[in-house]
Design an enzyme around this catalytic site. Sequence first.
Site, PDB file in Angstrom:
ATOM      1  N   ASP A  18      -1.406  -7.177   2.320  1.00 28.88           N
ATOM      2  CA  ASP A  18      -0.931  -7.334   0.706  1.00 28.88           C
ATOM      3  C   ASP A  18      -2.686  -8.531   0.538  1.00 28.88           C
ATOM      4  O   ASP A  18      -2.590  -9.142   1.456  1.00 28.88           O
ATOM      5  CB  ASP A  18       0.276  -7.550   0.368  1.00 28.88           C
ATOM      6  CG  ASP A  18      -0.151  -8.122  -1.317  1.00 28.88           C
ATOM      7  OD1 ASP A  18      -0.900  -8.205  -1.800  1.00 28.88           O
ATOM      8  OD2 ASP A  18       0.593  -9.252  -1.680  1.00 28.88           O
ATOM      9  N   ASP A  24       0.528 -10.192  -4.417  1.00 30.27           N
ATOM     10  CA  ASP A  24       1.641 -10.179  -5.506  1.00 30.27           C
ATOM     11  C   ASP A  24       2.976  -8.904  -5.008  1.00 30.27           C
ATOM     12  O   ASP A  24       3.796  -8.674  -5.578  1.00 30.27           O
ATOM     13  CB  ASP A  24       0.881  -8.627  -6.185  1.00 30.27           C
ATOM     14  CG  ASP A  24       0.732  -7.242  -5.837  1.00 30.27           C
ATOM     15  OD1 ASP A  24       0.540  -7.229  -4.559  1.00 30.27           O
ATOM     16  OD2 ASP A  24       0.218  -6.981  -6.581  1.00 30.27           O
ATOM     17  N   ASN A  44      -3.901  -9.881  -1.924  1.00 27.75           N
ATOM     18  CA  ASN A  44      -3.548 -10.692  -3.804  1.00 27.75           C
ATOM     19  C   ASN A  44      -2.530 -11.639  -3.873  1.00 27.75           C
ATOM     20  O   ASN A  44      -2.614 -11.495  -4.977  1.00 27.75           O
ATOM     21  CB  ASN A  44      -4.361  -9.923  -5.175  1.00 27.75           C
ATOM     22  CG  ASN A  44      -3.451  -8.196  -4.894  1.00 27.75           C
ATOM     23  OD1 ASN A  44      -2.286  -8.611  -4.130  1.00 27.75           O
ATOM     24  ND2 ASN A  44      -3.427  -8.137  -6.788  1.00 27.75           N
ATOM     25  N   HIS A  83       5.954   8.208   8.422  1.00 25.79           N
ATOM     26  CA  HIS A  83       7.551   7.018   7.103  1.00 25.79           C
ATOM     27  C   HIS A  83       8.895   7.926   6.321  1.00 25.79           C
ATOM     28  O   HIS A  83       8.493   7.571   5.899  1.00 25.79           O
ATOM     29  CB  HIS A  83       6.499   7.149   5.328  1.00 25.79           C
ATOM     30  CG  HIS A  83       6.011   8.541   5.361  1.00 25.79           C
ATOM     31  ND1 HIS A  83       6.082   9.593   5.873  1.00 25.79           N
ATOM     32  CD2 HIS A  83       5.937   9.093   3.764  1.00 25.79           C
ATOM     33  CE1 HIS A  83       5.600  10.394   4.700  1.00 25.79           C
ATOM     34  NE2 HIS A  83       6.022  10.026   4.058  1.00 25.79           N
ATOM     35  N   ASP A  84       8.318   9.525   7.017  1.00 23.49           N
ATOM     36  CA  ASP A  84      10.139   9.780   7.291  1.00 23.49           C
ATOM     37  C   ASP A  84      11.090   9.876   7.800  1.00 23.49           C
ATOM     38  O   ASP A  84      12.241   9.961   7.296  1.00 23.49           O
ATOM     39  CB  ASP A  84       9.581  10.821   6.287  1.00 23.49           C
ATOM     40  CG  ASP A  84       9.206  11.500   5.289  1.00 23.49           C
ATOM     41  OD1 ASP A  84       9.501  10.831   4.001  1.00 23.49           O
ATOM     42  OD2 ASP A  84       8.358  12.614   4.820  1.00 23.49           O
ATOM     43  N   ASP A 130      -2.625  11.782   0.536  1.00 24.03           N
ATOM     44  CA  ASP A 130      -2.408  12.498   0.697  1.00 24.03           C
ATOM     45  C   ASP A 130      -1.853  13.515  -0.612  1.00 24.03           C
ATOM     46  O   ASP A 130      -2.438  13.445  -1.630  1.00 24.03           O
ATOM     47  CB  ASP A 130      -0.911  12.401   0.529  1.00 24.03           C
ATOM     48  CG  ASP A 130       0.097  12.052   1.074  1.00 24.03           C
ATOM     49  OD1 ASP A 130       0.813  13.828   1.564  1.00 24.03           O
ATOM     50  OD2 ASP A 130       0.638  11.637   1.624  1.00 24.03           O
ATOM     51  N   ASP A 190      -2.091  -3.118  -0.172  1.00 26.26           N
ATOM     52  CA  ASP A 190      -3.017  -2.614  -1.169  1.00 26.26           C
ATOM     53  C   ASP A 190      -4.278  -1.944  -0.349  1.00 26.26           C
ATOM     54  O   ASP A 190      -4.722  -2.340  -0.101  1.00 26.26           O
ATOM     55  CB  ASP A 190      -3.287  -4.113  -2.647  1.00 26.26           C
ATOM     56  CG  ASP A 190      -3.335  -4.440  -2.361  1.00 26.26           C
ATOM     57  OD1 ASP A 190      -4.897  -5.089  -0.762  1.00 26.26           O
ATOM     58  OD2 ASP A 190      -3.568  -5.841  -2.373  1.00 26.26           O
ATOM     59  N   ASP A 201       1.545  17.926   1.431  1.00 26.36           N
ATOM     60  CA  ASP A 201       3.081  17.534   1.197  1.00 26.36           C
ATOM     61  C   ASP A 201       3.832  18.681   0.976  1.00 26.36           C
ATOM     62  O   ASP A 201       2.903  19.289   0.519  1.00 26.36           O
ATOM     63  CB  ASP A 201       3.095  16.307   0.093  1.00 26.36           C
ATOM     64  CG  ASP A 201       4.451  15.889   0.162  1.00 26.36           C
ATOM     65  OD1 ASP A 201       4.697  15.286   0.457  1.00 26.36           O
ATOM     66  OD2 ASP A 201       5.343  15.660  -0.784  1.00 26.36           O
ATOM     67  N   GLU A 241       2.375  19.813   5.759  1.00 25.42           N
ATOM     68  CA  GLU A 241       3.424  19.247   6.432  1.00 25.42           C
ATOM     69  C   GLU A 241       4.748  20.584   5.794  1.00 25.42           C
ATOM     70  O   GLU A 241       5.051  20.669   5.082  1.00 25.42           O
ATOM     71  CB  GLU A 241       3.950  17.952   5.775  1.00 25.42           C
ATOM     72  CG  GLU A 241       6.014  17.406   6.207  1.00 25.42           C
ATOM     73  CD  GLU A 241       6.887  17.149   4.370  1.00 25.42           C
ATOM     74  OE1 GLU A 241       7.092  16.074   4.659  1.00 25.42           O
ATOM     75  OE2 GLU A 241       5.776  16.985   3.279  1.00 25.42           O
TER      76      GLU A 241
HETATM   77  C1  GLC Z   1       7.644  14.745   1.787  1.00 24.05           C
HETATM   78  C2  GLC Z   1       6.971  13.190   1.850  1.00 24.05           C
HETATM   79  C3  GLC Z   1       8.424  12.350   1.666  1.00 24.05           C
HETATM   80  C4  GLC Z   1       9.040  13.152   0.071  1.00 24.05           C
HETATM   81  C5  GLC Z   1       9.219  14.493   0.152  1.00 24.05           C
HETATM   82  C6  GLC Z   1       8.729  14.771  -1.287  1.00 24.05           C
HETATM   83  O1  GLC Z   1       8.766  15.164   2.812  1.00 24.05           O
HETATM   84  O2  GLC Z   1       6.551  13.479   2.979  1.00 24.05           O
HETATM   85  O3  GLC Z   1       7.907  11.073   1.560  1.00 24.05           O
HETATM   86  O4  GLC Z   1      10.017  12.251  -0.075  1.00 24.05           O
HETATM   87  O5  GLC Z   1       7.755  15.420   0.598  1.00 24.05           O
HETATM   88  O6  GLC Z   1       7.532  14.884  -1.928  1.00 24.05           O
HETATM   89 CA    CA Z   2      -0.721  -6.482  -3.407  1.00 22.05          CA
END
Ligand code: GLC
Ligand code: CA
Length: 535
Positions: A22, A26, A24, A306-307, A99, A30, A196, A237
Amino acid sequence: MTVRDDFSNRVIYQIYPRSFCDSNGDGIGDINGIIEKLDYLKDLGVGAIWLSPCYQSPKIDNGYDISDYREIDPDYGNLDDLKRLISEAHARDIKLLMDLVVNHTSSEHEWFKRARKSKTDPYHDYYIWADKPLTDWTGDFGGSSWEYNEETDEYYYHSFAVQQPDLNWKNPKVRKECAEIVDFWVYLGVDGFRCDVMDFIGKDFDKNVRYGAPVMHEYLNEIFSRDCVKNIFTVGECYSGEMLNLCGKDRGELTAVFQFDHLGVGRDGGWKKVPFAYDDIKRFFKKWHEFSENNNLLHMLFTDNHDAPHFISRSGNDKELRYECATMFATMFFTVKGVPVIYEGQEYGSASPTYVSIESFNDISTLNYYAEIERKRVLRKEDLMSQINFGSRDNTRRPYCWNGNENQNFGFTCGKPWLALNSRGKEINLETDRKNEKSVYKYYKKILLLRKSEKCIRLGKFNELYASEENTGYFVFEQSYEKEKFVVVCNFDRESEIKFPYNEADYKLVLSNYADRKDFSPLYRPFEAAIYKTK
Ligand code: GLC
Ligand code: CA
């Protein structure tokens, strides 16, 4: 050079922008924060960034619900910041992948706002409508996949949350819009996309196929075989297991796809921990690696995203042998042909935290699951919380721990962080790790440097050694290129005896995660890894 060849020599780093840095105060990571850290990434050995969505979004699914494909969400900055990120990254020879989330939009997108108003609106056909639910499928985040819309007295289809209506890819106008979105970003200078849930665009309600229906090939080809985007990198993906038809040479579809089999090891669905075998990880790794090699495809080499909760927390050891486990997996995944992908924090051995209350969570799938189980009253609270702690997607979405100072929010922000900090941040953070003798970061740096300098690792031919069914508990393979050979030994959680397969006089040890490794000693300790090279 083809884009495939180019990326075969790069390492991708995934940034979850909200949680990286981050700039700034908040409390939200970013784009300017990312720019500040580009030198750090370059120094680590990163050759490309995959940026999780930072487009305008109500953030029901943290940006995977886009309300304007051509705007940056103010939480992250603006288009000028993004342009600066592109040029600063390029100045360091780092490519930028955005993405691409076009299976669905946000319900706040202008298209959907109009589509849901009337059947005669030109945007109505941008989405999927039916008089009654056509299937009994449930959305990925719980509930039916069909949502009633009063204004038109119809149901619309959503693969994910109610606020994420699926686009109607049968409609040529939708496909044209998507192509134009791709062009918009390519024109701005981005080098490609992580696509995605890409195979979700191929669905067939009549045949009960949620994703991967053959028609997706036509759609992908229509967008990605165009001359103006032929040289961008696209990684899908995809869950259909189709790899050859999606990224085979001359298909004009995707450059590569992620394979997820190994992420399922040690869990049943998203929440339940089940016993796992390291040998299963080895089996899946081998399967897809060999498949890619035999068919001349690009294999994506990754353990975290991230999943999914941290790989070492779920399918490994994140306690007393955290360093050894993290570096053993790095050895296994980063010494073969393909494209390594590192998720932010993985390089300091980040691991899953623990919380006592659901208040510390944000992810929609976590909150929905929690509410559903509470409603059904089928689990005791402690058991439910332990499932949440184990499986939540928030595990890897916690703010990056740059240092161990909790008063400074571990260096992530000087404001109030948008999501509870990692409860293990004092112990597990970049600064501390870099000072440790057993430093995951230093090992990552070394192995990436080795990868960079050794063609044999990046492009060599893979061959498993000791491949018999009885040889469980470890994974030994070689990479060969012209007259060179690398032998990689990855031992799993228990001690093993592994005799070096060749004449020791012809080889030397080049890297190991146990400082006191005696060159060719056959005794490998828990999570010990070693790399040997021909002299
Ligand atoms: C993909 C993303 C996931 C998201 C899902 C719906 O699996 O990696 O984070 O929730 O698609 O877009
Ligand atoms: Ca920020």
